[in-house]
Design a protein around this motif. Structure first.
Motif, PDB file in Angstrom:
ATOM      1  N   LEU A  84       0.974  -1.152  -0.133  1.00 38.69           N
ATOM      2  CA  LEU A  84      -0.039   0.011  -0.047  1.00 38.69           C
ATOM      3  C   LEU A  84       0.823   1.231  -0.015  1.00 38.69           C
ATOM      4  CD1 LEU A  84      -2.772  -1.035   2.563  1.00 38.69           C
ATOM      5  CD2 LEU A  84      -2.980  -1.143   0.004  1.00 38.69           C
ATOM      6  N   VAL A  85       2.091   1.021   0.417  1.00 33.15           N
ATOM      7  CA  VAL A  85       3.247   2.264   0.337  1.00 33.15           C
ATOM      8  C   VAL A  85       4.193   2.105  -0.633  1.00 33.15           C
ATOM      9  CG1 VAL A  85       2.489   2.776   2.873  1.00 33.15           C
ATOM     10  CG2 VAL A  85       4.498   1.593   2.295  1.00 33.15           C
ATOM     11  N   GLY A  86       4.223   1.165  -1.481  1.00 31.56           N
ATOM     12  CA  GLY A  86       5.185   0.728  -2.282  1.00 31.56           C
ATOM     13  C   GLY A  86       6.553   0.772  -1.671  1.00 31.56           C
ATOM     14  N   GLY A  87       6.546  -0.241  -0.709  1.00 36.05           N
ATOM     15  CA  GLY A  87       7.831  -0.359   0.076  1.00 36.05           C
ATOM     16  C   GLY A  87       8.272  -1.668  -0.155  1.00 36.05           C
ATOM     17  N   LYS A  88       9.566  -2.256   0.168  1.00 32.55           N
ATOM     18  CA  LYS A  88      10.197  -3.429   0.039  1.00 32.55           C
ATOM     19  C   LYS A  88       9.969  -3.998   1.404  1.00 32.55           C
ATOM     20  CE  LYS A  88      14.130  -3.947  -1.986  1.00 32.55           C
ATOM     21  NZ  LYS A  88      15.807  -3.907  -2.241  1.00 32.55           N
ATOM     22  N   LEU A  89      10.276  -5.247   1.151  1.00 32.08           N
ATOM     23  CA  LEU A  89      10.155  -6.280   2.429  1.00 32.08           C
ATOM     24  C   LEU A  89      11.122  -5.611   3.634  1.00 32.08           C
ATOM     25  CD1 LEU A  89       8.893  -8.951   3.348  1.00 32.08           C
ATOM     26  CD2 LEU A  89      10.801 -10.113   2.704  1.00 32.08           C
ATOM     27  N   GLY A  90      10.740  -5.389   4.683  1.00 34.45           N
ATOM     28  CA  GLY A  90      11.410  -5.093   5.774  1.00 34.45           C
ATOM     29  C   GLY A  90      11.179  -3.496   6.198  1.00 34.45           C
ATOM     30  N   GLU A  91      10.864  -3.010   5.255  1.00 33.54           N
ATOM     31  CA  GLU A  91      10.542  -1.315   5.248  1.00 33.54           C
ATOM     32  C   GLU A  91       9.474  -0.822   6.077  1.00 33.54           C
ATOM     33  OE1 GLU A  91      13.233   0.189   1.517  1.00 33.54           O
ATOM     34  OE2 GLU A  91      10.987  -0.132   1.069  1.00 33.54           O
ATOM     35  N   VAL A  92       8.559  -1.755   6.398  1.00 35.67           N
ATOM     36  CA  VAL A  92       7.210  -1.358   6.930  1.00 35.67           C
ATOM     37  C   VAL A  92       7.245  -2.213   8.336  1.00 35.67           C
ATOM     38  CG1 VAL A  92       4.791  -1.138   6.701  1.00 35.67           C
ATOM     39  CG2 VAL A  92       6.169  -0.517   4.932  1.00 35.67           C
ATOM     40  N   ILE A  93       6.803  -1.360   9.300  1.00 31.76           N
ATOM     41  CA  ILE A  93       6.444  -2.032  10.416  1.00 31.76           C
ATOM     42  C   ILE A  93       5.014  -1.275  11.165  1.00 31.76           C
ATOM     43  CG2 ILE A  93       7.775  -0.462  12.022  1.00 31.76           C
ATOM     44  CD1 ILE A  93       7.642  -4.287  12.667  1.00 31.76           C
ATOM     45  N   ALA A  94       4.242  -2.311  11.512  1.00 33.46           N
ATOM     46  CA  ALA A  94       2.819  -1.870  12.268  1.00 33.46           C
ATOM     47  C   ALA A  94       3.153  -1.506  13.899  1.00 33.46           C
ATOM     48  CB  ALA A  94       1.653  -3.049  12.165  1.00 33.46           C
ATOM     49  N   THR A  95       3.273  -0.313  14.063  1.00 34.71           N
ATOM     50  CA  THR A  95       3.601  -0.051  15.499  1.00 34.71           C
ATOM     51  C   THR A  95       3.162   1.536  15.998  1.00 34.71           C
ATOM     52  OG1 THR A  95       5.294   0.107  17.030  1.00 34.71           O
ATOM     53  CG2 THR A  95       5.894   0.920  15.058  1.00 34.71           C
ATOM     54  N   GLY A  96       2.782   1.614  17.026  1.00 31.05           N
ATOM     55  CA  GLY A  96       2.600   3.122  17.520  1.00 31.05           C
ATOM     56  C   GLY A  96       1.329   3.666  16.942  1.00 31.05           C
ATOM     57  N   SER A  97       1.326   4.926  17.175  1.00 33.46           N
ATOM     58  CA  SER A  97       0.174   5.758  16.449  1.00 33.46           C
ATOM     59  C   SER A  97       1.069   6.754  15.359  1.00 33.46           C
ATOM     60  CB  SER A  97      -0.497   6.488  17.701  1.00 33.46           C
ATOM     61  OG  SER A  97       0.322   7.438  18.330  1.00 33.46           O
ATOM     62  N   THR A  98      -0.102   7.552  14.978  1.00 33.23           N
ATOM     63  CA  THR A  98       0.495   8.669  14.072  1.00 33.23           C
ATOM     64  C   THR A  98       1.579   9.646  14.804  1.00 33.23           C
ATOM     65  OG1 THR A  98      -1.569   8.530  12.707  1.00 33.23           O
ATOM     66  CG2 THR A  98       0.323  10.429  12.299  1.00 33.23           C
ATOM     67  N   THR A  99       1.188   9.990  15.840  1.00 35.72           N
ATOM     68  CA  THR A  99       2.087  11.115  16.499  1.00 35.72           C
ATOM     69  C   THR A  99       3.364  10.384  17.087  1.00 35.72           C
ATOM     70  OG1 THR A  99       0.017  12.504  16.710  1.00 35.72           O
ATOM     71  CG2 THR A  99       2.087  13.085  17.859  1.00 35.72           C
ATOM     72  N   SER A 100       2.926   9.354  17.847  1.00 32.62           N
ATOM     73  CA  SER A 100       4.106   8.465  18.357  1.00 32.62           C
ATOM     74  C   SER A 100       5.394   8.108  17.490  1.00 32.62           C
ATOM     75  CB  SER A 100       4.044   7.452  19.317  1.00 32.62           C
ATOM     76  OG  SER A 100       3.268   6.439  18.503  1.00 32.62           O
ATOM     77  N   ASN A 101       4.802   7.607  16.351  1.00 32.50           N
ATOM     78  CA  ASN A 101       5.774   7.367  15.031  1.00 32.50           C
ATOM     79  C   ASN A 101       6.398   8.528  14.580  1.00 32.50           C
ATOM     80  OD1 ASN A 101       5.088   4.553  15.408  1.00 32.50           O
ATOM     81  ND2 ASN A 101       3.584   4.593  14.098  1.00 32.50           N
ATOM     82  N   LEU A 102       5.834   9.678  14.561  1.00 33.83           N
ATOM     83  CA  LEU A 102       6.361  10.802  14.085  1.00 33.83           C
ATOM     84  C   LEU A 102       7.349  11.228  15.014  1.00 33.83           C
ATOM     85  CD1 LEU A 102       6.763  13.263  12.423  1.00 33.83           C
ATOM     86  CD2 LEU A 102       4.947  14.337  13.335  1.00 33.83           C
ATOM     87  N   HIS A 103       7.180  11.232  16.391  1.00 38.67           N
ATOM     88  CA  HIS A 103       8.234  11.504  17.385  1.00 38.67           C
ATOM     89  C   HIS A 103       9.392  10.472  17.232  1.00 38.67           C
ATOM     90  CE1 HIS A 103       6.824  14.519  20.034  1.00 38.67           C
ATOM     91  NE2 HIS A 103       5.537  14.055  19.951  1.00 38.67           N
ATOM     92  N   GLN A 104       9.182   9.270  16.946  1.00 36.39           N
ATOM     93  CA  GLN A 104      10.306   8.407  16.825  1.00 36.39           C
ATOM     94  C   GLN A 104      11.179   8.762  15.658  1.00 36.39           C
ATOM     95  OE1 GLN A 104      12.489   6.334  17.414  1.00 36.39           O
ATOM     96  NE2 GLN A 104      12.024   4.368  17.789  1.00 36.39           N
ATOM     97  N   LEU A 105      10.473   9.054  14.581  1.00 37.73           N
ATOM     98  CA  LEU A 105      11.220   9.293  13.356  1.00 37.73           C
ATOM     99  C   LEU A 105      12.013  10.481  13.508  1.00 37.73           C
ATOM    100  CD1 LEU A 105       8.359   7.613  11.066  1.00 37.73           C
ATOM    101  CD2 LEU A 105      10.810   6.900  10.926  1.00 37.73           C
ATOM    102  N   VAL A 106      11.426  11.557  13.737  1.00 36.42           N
ATOM    103  CA  VAL A 106      11.960  12.933  14.005  1.00 36.42           C
ATOM    104  C   VAL A 106      13.144  12.799  14.918  1.00 36.42           C
ATOM    105  CG1 VAL A 106      11.682  15.438  14.677  1.00 36.42           C
ATOM    106  CG2 VAL A 106      10.034  14.300  13.323  1.00 36.42           C
ATOM    107  N   ALA A 107      13.151  12.133  16.099  1.00 39.39           N
ATOM    108  CA  ALA A 107      14.117  11.773  16.974  1.00 39.39           C
ATOM    109  C   ALA A 107      15.216  11.099  16.375  1.00 39.39           C
ATOM    110  CB  ALA A 107      13.574  11.124  18.103  1.00 39.39           C
ATOM    111  N   THR A 108      15.025  10.385  15.232  1.00 37.88           N
ATOM    112  CA  THR A 108      15.967   9.583  14.589  1.00 37.88           C
ATOM    113  C   THR A 108      16.786  10.461  13.647  1.00 37.88           C
ATOM    114  OG1 THR A 108      14.497   7.641  14.976  1.00 37.88           O
ATOM    115  CG2 THR A 108      16.410   7.628  13.169  1.00 37.88           C
ATOM    116  N   PHE A 109      15.788  11.242  12.929  1.00 37.66           N
ATOM    117  CA  PHE A 109      16.163  11.815  11.420  1.00 37.66           C
ATOM    118  C   PHE A 109      16.726  13.154  11.671  1.00 37.66           C
ATOM    119  CE2 PHE A 109      14.471   8.065   9.926  1.00 37.66           C
ATOM    120  CZ  PHE A 109      15.468   7.490   8.872  1.00 37.66           C
ATOM    121  N   TYR A 110      16.251  13.839  12.627  1.00 33.08           N
ATOM    122  CA  TYR A 110      16.500  15.440  12.857  1.00 33.08           C
ATOM    123  C   TYR A 110      17.821  15.633  13.857  1.00 33.08           C
ATOM    124  CZ  TYR A 110      15.647  20.253  14.803  1.00 33.08           C
ATOM    125  OH  TYR A 110      15.823  21.637  14.897  1.00 33.08           O
ATOM    126  N   LYS A 111      18.833  16.221  12.956  1.00 34.34           N
ATOM    127  CA  LYS A 111      20.029  16.271  13.563  1.00 34.34           C
ATOM    128  C   LYS A 111      20.728  17.436  13.151  1.00 34.34           C
ATOM    129  CE  LYS A 111      20.888  11.104  13.203  1.00 34.34           C
ATOM    130  NZ  LYS A 111      21.659  10.031  12.785  1.00 34.34           N
TER     131      LYS A 111
END
Length: 421
Positions: A84-111
């Protein structure tokens, strides 16, 4: 075209019409709010009950036994969402919520480093995303008023991709944008925007809450760094159902900004070491124990997307919304409505009608047996969903709205939203 017979003719030609029977439909109600909360399907109910049964019969052994072992559920459901998102195997995980996932990803990629300290967003995004971005900036000891750049809209409805690209200046450290704007339904050209971000070496991510299950994506091919979404709108996973995130394989091995033990490799997680051994794919970005009961309905809900395919869903969705716009133009032209969504195929899965009496019109629609969605300050969102709405549903919705406007049935209601709009 404007008679009910034409709507019935379109329904007779619909190749996926049988899926309407898969859903629990409310008696004498036209449900046009699937872009806010999708309806319950019989398959989602069955997968939830099946999961409850595994808890009842297996107890703690349900983590590794049964039809859907809980220990691996986030990965298996993520795999089902991957097309549904055009990903490859291993690129998608079902977890968290919209905002908690955003926090995770920004905490990871915002440097932020040197003069590269700002996050680029937009002024039309859903408020929760902006709250999260501001808080992440503040956690870095920076001032959100100075370090959050929001691309302005010329008309309050749409965003210009060229303006977004122009805003990708040398001080931008991260870009976070919606895939589909929640009010107007504009589908951003994610491919074009991502290419520009990649050319400038800026990590970019998208909020797919209003696009997943409604429009196709090719996140891996486009080179998107990350994305996040909910599953209770077009995916019909149920209120509070577990969200999802995508991390491009080029970023595998990046340490998660928010570490937790379910981000560990499965084989070493229960070694209980205080030095984390993170998974080597998107699984690393999990934090805590899967919300198994909230994840269970998504399993059944996704089966229909696997069977139908997102391209066929998109094809019918565009036909439904196009038909709705034709009826709006024909039936409602004298009542002061403005169509606030794109007229061409750059719209998502809903229609936005703007009117100064929008809040009370929505209340009148509900009284008449139509479930719409109000968005401040003046928006009526109507979402005919491909899997369970028909062209005849659309026709009846517009007829009811015409009567409401013609007889001013909305006058008896206060033009003010409810607590939950």
């Amino acid at each position: 075209m404007f008679k009910i017979e034409y709507a019935r003719q379109l329904d007779a030609q619909d190749e996926i019409s049988q899926y309407k029977r898969e859903f629990y439909l409310m008696k004498d109600v036209l449900y046009m709010d699937g872009n806010s909360l999708g309806l319950l399907s019989k398959r989602a109910e069955a997968s939830l009950l099946n999961l409850l049964s595994s808890w009842k019969t297996l107890g703690i052994d349900g983590w590794t036994e049964g039809e859907n072992p809980w220990f691996y559920m986030s990965e298996t459901v993520g795999e089902k969402m991957t097309p549904l998102v055009g990903g490859k195997l291993g690129e998608v995980i079902a977890t968290g919520s919209t905002t908690s996932n955003l926090h995770q990803l920004v905490a990871t990629f915002y440097k932020p480093t040197g003069n590269k300290t700002k996050i680029l967003a937009d002024e039309l995004n859903f408020p929760s995303d902006i709250y999260a971005l501001k808080s992440q900036i503040a956690l870095k000891g920076l001032n959100p008023a100075e370090h959050l750049v929001q691309v302005e809209s010329e008309d309050g409805r749409f965003l210009s991709e060229d303006r977004i690209i122009e805003a990708m200046t040398e001080d931008i450290a991260l870009i976070v944008l919606p895939g589909v704007l929640y009010r107007s339904g504009q589908v951003l050209n994610m491919k074009k925007i991502t290419a520009a971000a990649n050319d400038r070496g800026i990590p970019i991510g998208f909020d797919l809450c209003h696009s997943i299950g409604s429009v196709p994506h090719s996140l891996h091919e486009w080179g998107v760094d990350f994305a996040f979404w909910c599953t209770y709108k077009h995916l019909n996973g149920g209120p509070g159902s577990v969200g999802g995130l995508f991390v491009h394989e080029k970023n595998f091995g990046t340490a998660p900004g928010l570490a937790g033990w379910f981000g560990s490799k499965k084989e070493s997680q229960f070694d209980m070491n205080h030095t984390m051994d993170p998974a080597e794919d998107s699984s690393a970005f999990q934090v805590g124990t899967p919300h198994v009961l909230s994840l269970a309905p998504v399993i059944g809900a996704l089966e229909m997307f696997e069977e139908v395919g997102i391209n066929r869903i998109r094809e019918k969705s565009l036909k439904l919304t196009s038909y709705m716009m034709n009826l709006i133009e024909h039936e409602l032209s004298e009542y002061g409505f403005t169509v606030g969504n794109p007229i061409d195929d750059t719209r998502g899965g809903h229609i936005l009608l703007e009117h100064k009496e929008a809040a009370r019109i929505c209340k009148a629609l509900k009284e008449a047996g139509v479930i719409p969605d109000f968005r401040a300050p003046n928006g009526v969102r109507l979402a005919p969903v491909a899997l369970y709405n028909t062209f005849e549903d659309v026709w009846h919705t517009l007829q009811k709205l015409k009567v409401i406007m013609d007889e001013k049935r909305y006058d008896k209601f206060e033009n003010k939203r409810g607590v939950v709009a």
